[in-house]
Motif scaffolding. Sequence first.
Motif, PDB file in Angstrom:
ATOM      1  N   VAL A  13      11.854  27.027  16.474  1.00 16.68           N
ATOM      2  CA  VAL A  13      12.170  27.518  17.812  1.00 16.68           C
ATOM      3  C   VAL A  13      11.919  26.464  18.887  1.00 16.68           C
ATOM      4  CG1 VAL A  13      11.603  29.275  19.524  1.00 16.68           C
ATOM      5  CG2 VAL A  13      11.828  29.912  17.126  1.00 16.68           C
ATOM      6  N   PRO A  14      10.783  25.743  18.886  1.00 19.02           N
ATOM      7  CA  PRO A  14      10.608  24.709  19.925  1.00 19.02           C
ATOM      8  C   PRO A  14      11.674  23.613  19.844  1.00 19.02           C
ATOM      9  CG  PRO A  14       8.506  25.198  18.892  1.00 19.02           C
ATOM     10  CD  PRO A  14       9.560  25.897  18.090  1.00 19.02           C
ATOM     11  N   GLN A  15      12.091  23.263  18.632  1.00 18.31           N
ATOM     12  CA  GLN A  15      13.138  22.259  18.491  1.00 18.31           C
ATOM     13  C   GLN A  15      14.457  22.764  19.062  1.00 18.31           C
ATOM     14  OE1 GLN A  15      12.535  21.932  14.235  1.00 18.31           O
ATOM     15  NE2 GLN A  15      12.307  19.718  14.472  1.00 18.31           N
ATOM     16  N   LYS A  16      14.800  23.999  18.774  1.00 21.90           N
ATOM     17  CA  LYS A  16      16.049  24.561  19.294  1.00 21.90           C
ATOM     18  C   LYS A  16      16.040  24.611  20.814  1.00 21.90           C
ATOM     19  CE  LYS A  16      17.054  27.366  15.236  1.00 21.90           C
ATOM     20  NZ  LYS A  16      17.173  28.718  14.695  1.00 21.90           N
ATOM     21  N   ILE A  17      14.909  25.010  21.385  1.00 23.28           N
ATOM     22  CA  ILE A  17      14.806  25.074  22.844  1.00 23.28           C
ATOM     23  C   ILE A  17      14.929  23.675  23.452  1.00 23.28           C
ATOM     24  CG2 ILE A  17      13.225  25.573  24.754  1.00 23.28           C
ATOM     25  CD1 ILE A  17      12.183  27.918  23.051  1.00 23.28           C
TER      26      ILE A  17
END
Length: 118
Positions: A13-17
């Motif tokens: 999730v942090p990478q996608k954001i």
Amino acid sequence: MRKTHPLSAKLGVPQKISYLLIPILIIAMFITGICIWTPTASFGFCQALLNGIGGPMNMRILHYFLMFGFLIFMCIHIYLANIEGLAPSKLMFFGKEHGGLTYDPDRHVIDGEDALEA
């Protein structure tokens, strides 16, 4: 909520954001850079943004903070991409691919041959 590890979901999730926000950051850096660049600073669009931000110095400070954010992201990105080996950089700069590593979710290990390590 599965117990198996999907091989297709490589990003958290942090990478996608962060990958969604980086193009916005780049566009903001471009716009602020155009507004503080002398040949284009007199355009109506740039003048409106400069007046809205509070002048050229505030725009320059915003541009620098965006730049530093981008540089910090790039340093973290390069570090995390190469933390387990230089295979990503070798692929990007020299075109050398690794031998096809796969993840075994039952044993929680990485299987396969890595031709770059030999």
